[in-house]
Design an enzyme around this catalytic site. Structure first.
Site, PDB file in Angstrom:
ATOM      1  N   GLY A   1       0.830  -1.202   0.000  1.00  0.00           N
ATOM      2  CA  GLY A   1       0.000   0.000   0.000  1.00  0.00           C
ATOM      3  C   GLY A   1       0.865   1.253   0.000  1.00  0.00           C
ATOM      4  O   GLY A   1       0.579   2.228  -0.692  1.00  0.00           O
ATOM      5  N   THR A   2       1.934   1.208   0.761  1.00  0.00           N
ATOM      6  CA  THR A   2       2.837   2.365   0.845  1.00  0.00           C
ATOM      7  C   THR A   2       3.421   2.692  -0.533  1.00  0.00           C
ATOM      8  O   THR A   2       3.471   3.861  -0.938  1.00  0.00           O
ATOM      9  CB  THR A   2       3.985   2.067   1.836  1.00  0.00           C
ATOM     10  OG1 THR A   2       3.407   1.822   3.119  1.00  0.00           O
ATOM     11  CG2 THR A   2       4.976   3.206   1.925  1.00  0.00           C
TER      12      THR A   2
ATOM     13  N   ASN B   1      -7.417   4.282   9.140  1.00  0.00           N
ATOM     14  CA  ASN B   1      -6.843   3.081   9.762  1.00  0.00           C
ATOM     15  C   ASN B   1      -6.920   3.096  11.284  1.00  0.00           C
ATOM     16  O   ASN B   1      -6.898   2.062  11.917  1.00  0.00           O
ATOM     17  CB  ASN B   1      -5.396   2.892   9.315  1.00  0.00           C
ATOM     18  CG  ASN B   1      -4.585   4.156   9.395  1.00  0.00           C
ATOM     19  OD1 ASN B   1      -4.948   5.181   8.811  1.00  0.00           O
ATOM     20  ND2 ASN B   1      -3.490   4.114  10.129  1.00  0.00           N
TER      21      ASN B   1
ATOM     22  N   GLN C   1      -7.567   0.255   3.888  1.00  0.00           N
ATOM     23  CA  GLN C   1      -8.383  -0.346   4.963  1.00  0.00           C
ATOM     24  C   GLN C   1      -9.781  -0.746   4.499  1.00  0.00           C
ATOM     25  O   GLN C   1     -10.404  -1.604   5.111  1.00  0.00           O
ATOM     26  CB  GLN C   1      -8.490   0.613   6.154  1.00  0.00           C
ATOM     27  CG  GLN C   1      -7.185   0.836   6.902  1.00  0.00           C
ATOM     28  CD  GLN C   1      -6.711  -0.397   7.681  1.00  0.00           C
ATOM     29  OE1 GLN C   1      -7.468  -1.315   7.971  1.00  0.00           O
ATOM     30  NE2 GLN C   1      -5.430  -0.429   8.013  1.00  0.00           N
TER      31      GLN C   1
ATOM     32  N   SER D   1      -3.814  -2.991  -0.446  1.00  0.00           N
ATOM     33  CA  SER D   1      -2.722  -3.838   0.024  1.00  0.00           C
ATOM     34  C   SER D   1      -3.269  -5.210   0.405  1.00  0.00           C
ATOM     35  O   SER D   1      -4.308  -5.310   1.065  1.00  0.00           O
ATOM     36  CB  SER D   1      -2.087  -3.161   1.241  1.00  0.00           C
ATOM     37  OG  SER D   1      -1.045  -3.934   1.746  1.00  0.00           O
TER      38      SER D   1
ATOM     39  N   CYS E   1       2.275   1.553  12.343  1.00  0.00           N
ATOM     40  CA  CYS E   1       3.467   2.239  11.851  1.00  0.00           C
ATOM     41  C   CYS E   1       3.988   3.257  12.853  1.00  0.00           C
ATOM     42  O   CYS E   1       5.089   3.754  12.720  1.00  0.00           O
ATOM     43  CB  CYS E   1       3.174   2.942  10.534  1.00  0.00           C
ATOM     44  SG  CYS E   1       2.516   1.817   9.340  1.00  0.00           S
TER      45      CYS E   1
END
Ligand code: PLP
Length: 399
Positions: free
Chosen positions: A68-69, A148, A176, A196, A329
């Site tokens: 996803g990042t 998230n 999400q 993701s 994170c």
């Protein structure tokens, strides 16, 4: 008991079976011309179709990435670099995941003008504020589908309508929401979408970026400049040999989500609302973070007066319950969550949060146990002497 499904999900056994099979048999490079390569290519293209179907996208508009990042970085930096001549203004929100927030901050250092929209006490942006922020220099709006930390789901269709009205590219970080709530990229006017696999019972290390006809809607021939250079994999948007077993696992995870999403959302919403009701009724000084109904079916985020979130986590962990205070994170960071501050919580309140995220394998019995243990844990922490409960109200002891 695993109650941290927003951080990552356990892989579904049906996914593991598919991946294992491909690890054993589909080892060819999808760019190779021999049969083993062509088999890998076919697996990848079938997978692309499966994930496209979930969000009603055209198959050619799906680009596989590693996370996803990475998808967020390609979307934001890719548009910024490609469309710089058209303008340097990007609109996002104050509650984005760090993958968006830090990418935008970095672009800010490079001369881009970034607007971080505020949110209300539930975490919702104002459509009015969004519309008023758009200028003739605005090239991109990036608003997350669902948060998230607090689970708030944004009015994405309405945001898409505004982006369309002003011919601005619209990206949403749907990491999400993807596979948990219905998403239609065409009906919602989404140009770019990140997702993701590991949030959906699939493997880690696989993500996707949806790019609508590479910019057709806004009439710009191409809207993304790659951020990596190499071969022509994923039509040069994301070079590097594709992770075919992982992609096939992601597609299997999506196939399962497609079949089960509706019933699963209902089941989780009942469990979610039961937790919220029980905690608010039974634990004094507790409150809900995020919107009571416009939230992900699996997200509960609670605050407790005079109790430090980290202390709750440690105590729950001793009872074999794995939860979270917010984004995985930032869990190593002591600074209060930017999301909770943005919805108006004080730094102290923001440090008193507990995020419980349910998943496919969460059972009613587990929630019964959790609801029995949590009040005991909170009471125990509140009764600790100030030095042990360093967050103790009135004392404000900081070690
Ligand atoms: N965006 C959101 C909203 C997320 O919740 C996450 C992960 O927690 C990401 C992006 C990053 O996804 P990944 O872990 O696949 O890089």
């Amino acid at each position: 008991m695993y109650l941290d499904n927003a951080a990552s999900t356990p892989m579904d056994l049906r996914v593991i079976e598919v991946i294992t099979n491909h690890f054993k048999n589909t080892y060819g490079n999808a760019s190779s011309l021999h049969s083993m390569g062509q088999v890998a290519l076919q697996v990848m293209e079938e997978s692309r179709q499966h994930v496209a179907d979930l969000i009603n996208a055209n198959k050619e508009d799906i680009y596989f990435t590693s996370s996803g990042t990475e998808s967020d970085n390609i979307a934001i930096t890719g548009v910024a670099n490609k469309c710089r001549e058209k303008g340097n203004h990007i609109i996002t929100t104050s509650i984005e995941h760090h993958a968006i927030k830090n990418t935008c901050l970095e672009l800010g250092k490079q001369g881009f003008d970034i607007t971080f929209l505020s949110v209300d006490k539930y975490g919702l942006i104002s459509l009015d504020e969004l519309e008023k922020s758009i200028t003739d220099k605005t090239i991109l709006i990036s608003v997350m589908f669902a948060n998230n930390e607090i689970g708030t789901v944004q009015p994405i269709k309405k945001i898409g309508e505004i982006a369309k009205k002003y011919d601005v590219i619209f990206h949403t970080d749907a990491v999400q929401g993807f596979g948990k709530i219905p998403i239609g990229v065409k009906s919602m006017n989404i140009d770019l979408l990140s997702a993701s696999s590991h949030k959906l019972y699939g493997p880690k290390g696989v993500g996707l970026l949806y790019i609508r006809n590479n910019g057709e809607r806004v009439g710009w021939s191409k809207i993304i400049q790659p951020i990596m250079y190499g071969g022509s994999h994923e039509r040069k948007i994301r070079p590097s040999t594709e992770n075919v077993p992982g992609i096939a696992g992601f597609a299997k995870a999506v196939e399962i989500a497609k079949e089960e999403m509706h019933d699963e959302a209902k089941r989780l919403t009942i469990l979610r609302d039961r937790i919220i009701k029980s905690v608010l009724e039974n634990i004094e000084g507790s409150y809900l973070n995020g919107h009571p109904t416009k939230r992900l079916p699996n997200n509960v985020n609670l605050g407790f007066n005079c109790v430090e979130g980290e202390t709750i986590l440690v105590s729950l962990n001793m009872e074999d319950i794995g939860a979270s205070t917010g984004s995985a994170c930032t869990s190593a960071s002591l600074s209060p969550s930017h999301v909770l501050l943005a919805i108006g919580r004080t730094p102290e309140e923001a440090n008193s949060s507990l995020r419980v995220t349910l998943g496919r394998f969460t059972t009613v019995e587990e929630i019964d146990y959790f609801l029995k243990i949590l009040p005991e844990v909170i009471e125990q922490i509140r009764s600790m002497p100030p030095l042990d409960n360093w967050f103790c109200c009135g004392n404000r002891i900081r070690i």
